[in-house]
Write a protein that holds these residues in place. Sequence first.
Motif, PDB file in Angstrom:
ATOM      1  N   ALA A  15       0.823  -1.212   0.000  1.00  0.00           N
ATOM      2  CA  ALA A  15       0.000   0.000   0.000  1.00  0.00           C
ATOM      3  C   ALA A  15       0.859   1.265   0.000  1.00  0.00           C
ATOM      4  CB  ALA A  15      -0.920   0.007   1.213  1.00  0.00           C
ATOM      5  N   ARG A  16       2.182   1.089   0.000  1.00  0.00           N
ATOM      6  CA  ARG A  16       3.144   2.185  -0.054  1.00  0.00           C
ATOM      7  C   ARG A  16       3.007   3.135   1.136  1.00  0.00           C
ATOM      8  NH1 ARG A  16       3.139   3.817  -6.541  1.00  0.00           N
ATOM      9  NH2 ARG A  16       3.685   1.728  -7.312  1.00  0.00           N
ATOM     10  N   LYS A  17       2.753   2.553   2.267  1.00  0.00           N
ATOM     11  CA  LYS A  17       2.680   3.366   3.483  1.00  0.00           C
ATOM     12  C   LYS A  17       4.090   3.691   3.968  1.00  0.00           C
ATOM     13  CE  LYS A  17       1.102   3.368   8.287  1.00  0.00           C
ATOM     14  NZ  LYS A  17       0.861   4.826   8.255  1.00  0.00           N
ATOM     15  N   LYS A  18       4.300   4.953   4.288  1.00  0.00           N
ATOM     16  CA  LYS A  18       5.606   5.364   4.782  1.00  0.00           C
ATOM     17  C   LYS A  18       5.876   4.732   6.148  1.00  0.00           C
ATOM     18  CE  LYS A  18       5.563   9.848   2.410  1.00  0.00           C
ATOM     19  NZ  LYS A  18       5.636  11.318   2.589  1.00  0.00           N
ATOM     20  N   ASN A  19       7.126   4.431   6.383  1.00  0.00           N
ATOM     21  CA  ASN A  19       7.570   3.881   7.672  1.00  0.00           C
ATOM     22  C   ASN A  19       6.855   2.587   8.033  1.00  0.00           C
ATOM     23  OD1 ASN A  19       9.198   6.220   8.026  1.00  0.00           O
ATOM     24  ND2 ASN A  19       7.456   7.322   8.906  1.00  0.00           N
ATOM     25  N   TYR A  20       6.437   1.819   7.015  1.00  0.00           N
ATOM     26  CA  TYR A  20       5.745   0.565   7.295  1.00  0.00           C
ATOM     27  C   TYR A  20       6.624  -0.398   8.081  1.00  0.00           C
ATOM     28  CZ  TYR A  20       8.558  -1.741   3.704  1.00  0.00           C
ATOM     29  OH  TYR A  20       9.601  -2.273   2.991  1.00  0.00           O
ATOM     30  N   ASN A  21       7.938  -0.285   7.890  1.00  0.00           N
ATOM     31  CA  ASN A  21       8.844  -1.228   8.536  1.00  0.00           C
ATOM     32  C   ASN A  21       8.964  -0.966  10.033  1.00  0.00           C
ATOM     33  OD1 ASN A  21      10.298  -3.528   7.814  1.00  0.00           O
ATOM     34  ND2 ASN A  21      12.257  -2.460   7.964  1.00  0.00           N
ATOM     35  N   ASP A  22       8.477   0.187  10.485  1.00  0.00           N
ATOM     36  CA  ASP A  22       8.510   0.520  11.913  1.00  0.00           C
ATOM     37  C   ASP A  22       7.252   0.049  12.637  1.00  0.00           C
ATOM     38  OD1 ASP A  22      10.956   1.797  11.536  1.00  0.00           O
ATOM     39  OD2 ASP A  22      10.012   3.742  11.118  1.00  0.00           O
ATOM     40  N   PHE A  23       6.372  -0.623  11.911  1.00  0.00           N
ATOM     41  CA  PHE A  23       5.107  -1.059  12.506  1.00  0.00           C
ATOM     42  C   PHE A  23       5.365  -2.039  13.648  1.00  0.00           C
ATOM     43  CE2 PHE A  23       1.404  -4.027  12.470  1.00  0.00           C
ATOM     44  CZ  PHE A  23       0.441  -3.106  12.850  1.00  0.00           C
ATOM     45  N   SER A  24       5.019  -1.637  14.850  1.00  0.00           N
ATOM     46  CA  SER A  24       5.210  -2.467  16.043  1.00  0.00           C
ATOM     47  C   SER A  24       4.119  -2.110  17.052  1.00  0.00           C
ATOM     48  CB  SER A  24       6.596  -2.240  16.646  1.00  0.00           C
ATOM     49  OG  SER A  24       6.797  -3.050  17.782  1.00  0.00           O
ATOM     50  N   PRO A  25       2.887  -2.571  16.797  1.00  0.00           N
ATOM     51  CA  PRO A  25       1.743  -2.123  17.600  1.00  0.00           C
ATOM     52  C   PRO A  25       1.701  -2.802  18.972  1.00  0.00           C
ATOM     53  CG  PRO A  25       1.035  -3.831  16.090  1.00  0.00           C
ATOM     54  CD  PRO A  25       2.497  -3.558  15.775  1.00  0.00           C
ATOM     55  N   PRO A  26       0.996  -2.189  19.912  1.00  0.00           N
ATOM     56  CA  PRO A  26       0.752  -2.867  21.183  1.00  0.00           C
ATOM     57  C   PRO A  26      -0.200  -4.053  20.975  1.00  0.00           C
ATOM     58  CG  PRO A  26      -0.505  -0.839  21.089  1.00  0.00           C
ATOM     59  CD  PRO A  26       0.375  -0.850  19.875  1.00  0.00           C
ATOM     60  N   MET A  27      -0.261  -4.937  21.948  1.00  0.00           N
ATOM     61  CA  MET A  27      -1.136  -6.094  21.826  1.00  0.00           C
ATOM     62  C   MET A  27      -1.802  -6.369  23.165  1.00  0.00           C
ATOM     63  SD  MET A  27       1.243  -9.477  21.940  1.00  0.00           S
ATOM     64  CE  MET A  27       2.298  -9.800  23.346  1.00  0.00           C
ATOM     65  N   ALA A  28      -2.856  -7.171  23.107  1.00  0.00           N
ATOM     66  CA  ALA A  28      -3.571  -7.569  24.306  1.00  0.00           C
ATOM     67  C   ALA A  28      -4.023  -9.021  24.142  1.00  0.00           C
ATOM     68  CB  ALA A  28      -4.776  -6.670  24.546  1.00  0.00           C
ATOM     69  N   VAL A  29      -3.848  -9.808  25.190  1.00  0.00           N
ATOM     70  CA  VAL A  29      -4.314 -11.189  25.213  1.00  0.00           C
ATOM     71  C   VAL A  29      -5.580 -11.241  26.072  1.00  0.00           C
ATOM     72  CG1 VAL A  29      -3.791 -13.565  25.841  1.00  0.00           C
ATOM     73  CG2 VAL A  29      -1.997 -12.109  24.881  1.00  0.00           C
ATOM     74  N   VAL A  30      -6.653 -11.764  25.499  1.00  0.00           N
ATOM     75  CA  VAL A  30      -7.950 -11.784  26.168  1.00  0.00           C
ATOM     76  C   VAL A  30      -8.322 -13.210  26.511  1.00  0.00           C
ATOM     77  CG1 VAL A  30     -10.375 -11.087  26.008  1.00  0.00           C
ATOM     78  CG2 VAL A  30      -8.618  -9.786  24.781  1.00  0.00           C
ATOM     79  N   GLU A  31      -8.666 -13.456  27.751  1.00  0.00           N
ATOM     80  CA  GLU A  31      -9.085 -14.794  28.165  1.00  0.00           C
ATOM     81  C   GLU A  31     -10.579 -14.956  27.969  1.00  0.00           C
ATOM     82  OE1 GLU A  31      -7.830 -15.515  32.134  1.00  0.00           O
ATOM     83  OE2 GLU A  31      -5.706 -15.626  31.605  1.00  0.00           O
TER      84      GLU A  31
END
Length: 276
Positions: A260-276
């Motif tokens: 999609a040619r998004k700039k800085n795509y390689n820096d993508f490091s989102p937060p996460m959550a584990v749901v029980e």
Amino acid sequence: RLFARRTTTITEKKAAQMMASPGEELDYDDDDGEYESENGSEENVEEDEEAQEEEQATTSEGATTTPPPGMKPWIGLQSMPQPTRDTIAEHMQRLQTETGDNELTVVLVGRQGVGKSSTVNALINEKVANDQPFVQETVRPLLASRAAGGVNVHVIDTPGLLDGESVSSNGLMALRAALDDRKVHCFVFMQRLDSWRCDSGDELMIRALCQHCGADVFDRVVLGFSHGELKPPNGETTQKLVERRYAQTVSMIKTVLKKARKKNYNDFSPPMAVVE
């Protein structure tokens, strides 16, 4: 309550009617093809009456605020653990101080059966979404709005984005209706932790989100993994499973963002959550 699913194309006019005003949980009436809304379940209505008798809702810090007209007090917040309440209060205060916003909107997206509705119930800490097994999924978004600490919190549960092995046009239209004229602070992309790997369906959903909502939505995304209580097979630890599934998902999203040619795509490091 069972929800009927329409297979016919939803018109733009109906799409515009899909969302009710804040504080309403939405149901679908298939008898005449029209969309209707109700102000929550019977249980929630009784809770509201009790809250109205008290006239004020107490925040986690002990301060009192009166919810604006049409908004339900966040009753479920009071039964959360104190550290959770303190953290929520801290973020609410930061939201108002740093941005001046008193509205917070979270949207859950993903395929059917990954635990979006259960996660909505867990976030609100009330039964607002139908998360029972063997129940047909609703075709319209569900909006659960609650007020606490001077902030109106809106959590939106959206229909699944897949129909078989292709992107659901009804699901996309419902998502567009949910996002109409709304400032969304966070998108939660839900997956099952016990899925072995990301598949072509996951990639299709990511591509559809980029095309219809813009690649910038991934600047505000949280990766949510449901069924976190399940024990991994073959001696794998839960920590290793979470790390593996997170890495798989991030890699897949990076690939789509690159196309999609998004700039800085390689820096993508989102937060996460584990749901029980």
